[in-house]
Each structure stands twice: as structure tokens, then as C-alpha cells.
Design an enzyme around this catalytic site. Sequence first.
Site, PDB file in Angstrom:
ATOM      1  N   ARG A 104       0.848  -1.192   0.000  1.00 13.07           N
ATOM      2  CA  ARG A 104       0.000   0.000   0.000  1.00 13.07           C
ATOM      3  C   ARG A 104       0.880   1.237   0.000  1.00 13.07           C
ATOM      4  O   ARG A 104       1.766   1.365   0.831  1.00 13.07           O
ATOM      5  CB  ARG A 104      -0.847   0.069   1.277  1.00 13.07           C
ATOM      6  CG  ARG A 104      -1.904  -0.926   1.376  1.00 13.07           C
ATOM      7  CD  ARG A 104      -2.947  -0.536   2.383  1.00 13.07           C
ATOM      8  NE  ARG A 104      -2.432  -0.116   3.686  1.00 13.07           N
ATOM      9  CZ  ARG A 104      -3.207   0.204   4.695  1.00 13.07           C
ATOM     10  NH1 ARG A 104      -4.519   0.191   4.552  1.00 13.07           N
ATOM     11  NH2 ARG A 104      -2.714   0.555   5.850  1.00 13.07           N
ATOM     12  N   THR A 108      -1.372   7.420  -0.331  1.00 13.99           N
ATOM     13  CA  THR A 108      -2.678   7.288  -1.002  1.00 13.99           C
ATOM     14  C   THR A 108      -3.443   6.045  -0.559  1.00 13.99           C
ATOM     15  O   THR A 108      -4.640   5.943  -0.792  1.00 13.99           O
ATOM     16  CB  THR A 108      -2.472   7.178  -2.521  1.00 13.99           C
ATOM     17  OG1 THR A 108      -1.769   5.952  -2.777  1.00 13.99           O
ATOM     18  CG2 THR A 108      -1.676   8.346  -3.068  1.00 13.99           C
ATOM     19  N   ASP A 200       0.550  -3.617  12.373  1.00 10.92           N
ATOM     20  CA  ASP A 200       1.071  -3.904  11.033  1.00 10.92           C
ATOM     21  C   ASP A 200       1.511  -5.370  10.971  1.00 10.92           C
ATOM     22  O   ASP A 200       2.504  -5.761  11.596  1.00 10.92           O
ATOM     23  CB  ASP A 200       2.260  -2.971  10.730  1.00 10.92           C
ATOM     24  CG  ASP A 200       2.695  -3.088   9.282  1.00 10.92           C
ATOM     25  OD1 ASP A 200       3.023  -4.214   8.847  1.00 10.92           O
ATOM     26  OD2 ASP A 200       2.703  -2.070   8.573  1.00 10.92           O
ATOM     27  N   ASP A 203       5.179  -6.132   9.707  1.00  8.78           N
ATOM     28  CA  ASP A 203       6.203  -5.746  10.686  1.00  8.78           C
ATOM     29  C   ASP A 203       6.209  -6.704  11.869  1.00  8.78           C
ATOM     30  O   ASP A 203       7.274  -7.074  12.373  1.00  8.78           O
ATOM     31  CB  ASP A 203       5.956  -4.315  11.176  1.00  8.78           C
ATOM     32  CG  ASP A 203       6.380  -3.284  10.140  1.00  8.78           C
ATOM     33  OD1 ASP A 203       7.146  -3.631   9.230  1.00  8.78           O
ATOM     34  OD2 ASP A 203       5.929  -2.127  10.249  1.00  8.78           O
TER      35      ASP A 203
END
Length: 209
Positions: A104, A108, A200, A203
Site C-alpha cells: 500500500r 494514497t 502492522d 512488521d
Amino acid sequence: MDGVHVINHPLIQHKLTIIRDVNTGAKEFRELVEEVSMLMAYEVTRNFPVTEIEVETPIAKASGQMVSGKKIAIIPVLRAGLGMVSGILRLIPTAKVGHIGVYRDPETLNPIEYYCKLPFDLLERELIIVDPMLATGGSAAAAIQFLKQKGATQIRMVSLIAAPEGIKHVREKHPNVDIYVAAIDDRLNSHGYIVPGLGDAGDRLFGTK
Ligand code: PRP
Ligand code: URA
């Protein structure tokens, strides 16, 4: 919702709760993502066709069932989808694995494709796309679109946690793709993260950041 399967098994929910916990380290996080993926595969494959065959037991002939029909490919969306592959392969060891790289754009939130390597006989296979997080749904919709452009028609999407916005987006773009999740959370925050989610996924799996 039609075509959306929330797999509400106690073992899956128990493990998902530990996965969400901010105090769970990368090693345990990885192991639990693998385990939950394996348990989810049990439901995802529930309606696979079977054929009757006969085998000899040490005692007598027995009739049994074997999974038949299309072959299977697991398609992880890089990078976080990688964490789900080994668990599913433990249940379906003959599956092939294709990779699609999508990230991603942090500004945006649009999906950017950067890698693709798929089995040569993709169209003969039932495709199971895996990615732990279905947030805006942009990455999943892009991965599905990519496979459809190659001619694929039999596609399922499997995620651990989804946001309602992501489910809606993928269902609108791809109404013929069933979605399997362990939980549908409350919403997205202003950065496109699922609330409460797990943070995340990439991560946490790979210990980056
Ligand atoms: C995460 C996740 C999904 C995507 C979901 O990947 O693994 O692919 O975000 O978000 P979306 O539904 O809004 O598209 P990310 O872009 O962080 O890349 P990574 O797996 O390489 O960390
Ligand atoms: N990607 C993640 O890894 N987590 C989210 O909550 C949203 C997108």
C-alpha cells in the site's frame, strides 16, 4: 453477508486474541498465524468435492473418500501473506504456491504491484489468496483482479482480520469471490489501519520497525 464466512471456532478465536496482543513477540506471533491459518484451511476447504475409493485395511476392504476435482494453489500477497502459507501447506501439502507482491502506498493507500510468480498451470487450480489483513480491501481487490486477468475463475480470499470497509470493497468489485475471515473488526482509522486489529502484520511477522 452473502459470500463472507466468519470462522468463529473457539480455538481460532483464542489464538487470534493472543495474536492481537501488543505484548506477543515475533516468534509467537508467527507460530500463531501459522496455526490459525491451518485451522482456517479446514473451513475454507469444507465444500471441496470428494470421490469414493476402496482401500484394503489390514482386516478388510473399506470404502473411503478422497479430495477430488481441481488442484489447489495458495497465493500469498507479499509480504504478510507469507506468514499464512506454511499452515495451509500442512493441511494441503500438494498445493502449489504462487506469489503476488502488492504494497500500500502509505500516502494514497492505493495498492502498488511489484512482483508476480504463479504456477504454470494456474487455470487448472482452485486459488486461495492469503493475506492476514483486509483493510481498505485495495490490495486484495488488486490481487484478485490480477489473477482474473490471467484467466482465473475459481478464487477464494482468506484473511485473519477484516474491516467492514474492506469486505464491502472486495465484494463489490468481485462478487464471485468468497471471503473467509476469523474476525470482522469495527472500522479503519485515518491511516487505514484496522481498529482494533493487530497493528502492522508484516512488521510483526518479520520483526521490522
Ligand atoms: C498490508 C497487508 C495487506 C494490506 C491490507 O500490507 O498485509 O496486504 O496491507 O491493506 P488494504 O486492504 O488497505 O490494501 P502492506 O502494504 O503493509 O505490505 P507488507 O505486507 O509488505 O508489510
Ligand atoms: N495492514 C496491516 O498490516 N494492518 C492493518 O491494520 C491494515 C493494513
